[in-house]
Design a protein around this motif. Sequence first.
Motif, mmCIF file in Angstrom:
data_model
loop_
_atom_site.group_PDB
_atom_site.id
_atom_site.type_symbol
_atom_site.label_atom_id
_atom_site.label_comp_id
_atom_site.label_asym_id
_atom_site.label_seq_id
_atom_site.Cartn_x
_atom_site.Cartn_y
_atom_site.Cartn_z
ATOM 1 N N SER A 46 0.803 -1.223 0.000
ATOM 2 C CA SER A 46 0.000 0.000 0.000
ATOM 3 C C SER A 46 0.831 1.266 0.000
ATOM 4 C CB SER A 46 -0.923 0.019 1.227
ATOM 5 O OG SER A 46 -0.152 0.005 2.421
ATOM 6 N N ASN A 47 2.116 1.166 0.248
ATOM 7 C CA ASN A 47 2.949 2.365 0.324
ATOM 8 C C ASN A 47 4.206 2.197 -0.512
ATOM 9 O OD1 ASN A 47 3.122 5.031 1.511
ATOM 10 N ND2 ASN A 47 4.874 4.279 2.669
ATOM 11 N N VAL A 48 4.048 1.529 -1.648
ATOM 12 C CA VAL A 48 5.186 1.251 -2.514
ATOM 13 C C VAL A 48 4.830 1.546 -3.970
ATOM 14 C CG1 VAL A 48 6.170 -0.522 -1.005
ATOM 15 C CG2 VAL A 48 4.506 -1.178 -2.776
ATOM 16 N N VAL A 49 5.885 1.824 -4.735
ATOM 17 C CA VAL A 49 5.776 1.929 -6.185
ATOM 18 C C VAL A 49 6.701 0.849 -6.732
ATOM 19 C CG1 VAL A 49 6.109 3.374 -8.219
ATOM 20 C CG2 VAL A 49 5.312 4.406 -6.076
ATOM 21 N N LEU A 50 6.125 -0.227 -7.227
ATOM 22 C CA LEU A 50 6.907 -1.376 -7.666
ATOM 23 C C LEU A 50 7.458 -1.177 -9.073
ATOM 24 C CD1 LEU A 50 4.804 -4.439 -6.421
ATOM 25 C CD2 LEU A 50 6.711 -3.299 -5.282
ATOM 26 N N SER A 51 8.729 -1.515 -9.249
ATOM 27 C CA SER A 51 9.353 -1.431 -10.567
ATOM 28 C C SER A 51 8.692 -2.431 -11.505
ATOM 29 C CB SER A 51 10.847 -1.717 -10.459
ATOM 30 O OG SER A 51 11.079 -2.974 -9.847
ATOM 31 N N ALA A 52 8.727 -2.120 -12.784
ATOM 32 C CA ALA A 52 8.053 -2.964 -13.775
ATOM 33 C C ALA A 52 8.630 -4.372 -13.805
ATOM 34 C CB ALA A 52 8.138 -2.318 -15.149
ATOM 35 N N ASP A 53 9.940 -4.486 -13.666
ATOM 36 C CA ASP A 53 10.589 -5.795 -13.674
ATOM 37 C C ASP A 53 11.649 -5.841 -12.585
ATOM 38 O OD1 ASP A 53 9.594 -7.401 -16.105
ATOM 39 O OD2 ASP A 53 10.022 -5.422 -16.965
ATOM 40 N N PHE A 54 11.586 -6.860 -11.740
ATOM 41 C CA PHE A 54 12.552 -7.024 -10.656
ATOM 42 C C PHE A 54 13.253 -8.358 -10.852
ATOM 43 C CE2 PHE A 54 13.567 -8.223 -6.164
ATOM 44 C CZ PHE A 54 14.452 -7.178 -5.905
ATOM 45 N N ALA A 55 14.564 -8.310 -10.997
ATOM 46 C CA ALA A 55 15.317 -9.515 -11.333
ATOM 47 C C ALA A 55 15.788 -10.282 -10.109
ATOM 48 C CB ALA A 55 16.524 -9.132 -12.193
ATOM 49 N N GLY A 56 14.994 -10.262 -9.057
ATOM 50 C CA GLY A 56 15.360 -10.962 -7.837
ATOM 51 C C GLY A 56 14.172 -11.621 -7.191
ATOM 52 N N ILE A 57 14.200 -11.694 -5.850
ATOM 53 C CA ILE A 57 13.136 -12.339 -5.081
ATOM 54 C C ILE A 57 12.277 -11.274 -4.416
ATOM 55 C CG2 ILE A 57 12.588 -13.965 -3.228
ATOM 56 C CD1 ILE A 57 15.492 -15.024 -3.511
ATOM 57 N N THR A 58 10.989 -11.347 -4.609
ATOM 58 C CA THR A 58 10.046 -10.522 -3.857
ATOM 59 C C THR A 58 9.385 -11.419 -2.816
ATOM 60 O OG1 THR A 58 9.592 -9.090 -5.748
ATOM 61 C CG2 THR A 58 7.999 -9.060 -3.949
ATOM 62 N N ALA A 59 9.602 -11.100 -1.547
ATOM 63 C CA ALA A 59 9.052 -11.909 -0.454
ATOM 64 C C ALA A 59 7.914 -11.161 0.219
ATOM 65 C CB ALA A 59 10.143 -12.234 0.555
ATOM 66 N N VAL A 60 6.756 -11.786 0.279
ATOM 67 C CA VAL A 60 5.574 -11.184 0.892
ATOM 68 C C VAL A 60 5.451 -11.677 2.335
ATOM 69 C CG1 VAL A 60 3.065 -10.970 0.793
ATOM 70 C CG2 VAL A 60 4.405 -11.048 -1.327
ATOM 71 N N VAL A 61 5.413 -10.735 3.274
ATOM 72 C CA VAL A 61 5.261 -11.090 4.684
ATOM 73 C C VAL A 61 3.810 -11.509 4.920
ATOM 74 C CG1 VAL A 61 5.417 -10.296 7.065
ATOM 75 C CG2 VAL A 61 7.078 -9.494 5.366
#
Length: 326
Positions: A46-61
């Motif tokens: 809710s308080n982020v602007v996500l990059s179009a492509d992320f070449a790593g791991i996105t971990a959701v808490v």
Amino acid sequence: MSARNTLALKARSRWGAMLEAPDQVPALFALARERGLPLRILGGGSNVVLSADFAGITAVVATTGRVVIKQTEDHVLVEAAAGETWHDFVVWTVEQGFGGIENLAGIPGTVGAAPVQNIGAYGAEVADVFESLVAFDTVDKVLKTFTAADCAFAYRDSVFKREAGRYVVLSLRLRLPRPWKPNLRFAGLAELAEQPALDPRTVMDRVLYLRGSKLPDWRVTPNAGSFFQNPIVSLNEAAPVLAAFPAAPNFPQADGRTKLSAGWLIEQSGLKGFSMGRAGISERHALVVVNLGEADAGDIAALAARVKATVKARFGIVLHEEPVFL
């Protein structure tokens, strides 16, 4: 990741992980280091602007759990896991008959994100009732317990925000006051003081009504809430604004500075309802940046830059974004 952020930005991550237990956090960081992969942590988006492509791991808490730790004559100690939805946590405390965070109802996001931003609304902040939290230190690779002093809370700020990426909040404890006293300082709440037998639920319901009447629902119109911080400036910086507009909203601070209204500055700059490509400023509230359809991080960044430049040219005031660009 488009469904994992309230701006509904077009976003992809090469890998993803769901963190459902606290001990998975240090293990995942160790794995990322071993494989040389960038790692970012996401809560409710809710308080982020996500990059179009992320070449790593996105971990959701995604950890859950909330509990009453202790009750005394002067306070109630409650704890919640970082992955709990903040609004649901607020409602849960009110349903238990506890007051203290009802003014913060309706704020999107997770419990773990609340102290990072020191979220606040309607005259209240998390810092007002903060007891402690546990976080994983990704530098020292240990769990740490933070007191309020350790967190260095300020307006929409904390040590976790200043050292972005170092700490991952795992759980939060709040000290809710007894006896409860309603916080009715904010406009729209003051008239509740006349109601007999006022309780936290009544205040919470009014807060939710006020939020709904002013702010677009992110589930209907994708947005990240208030996109710009209210600038706190010196009296010299504020003087030209207040001289030209004596009625401009301003709030003197304890340190001698004053807080101006970012929403007012943006609206007076003629940007309320303004659009630029696939992003725009809400017609309902000048502080809210909205996704007009298929927007990505680049669209949001370009619009934010335009707003900041326009306000700076009009008033000489520099605005800063609230959301984090990841």
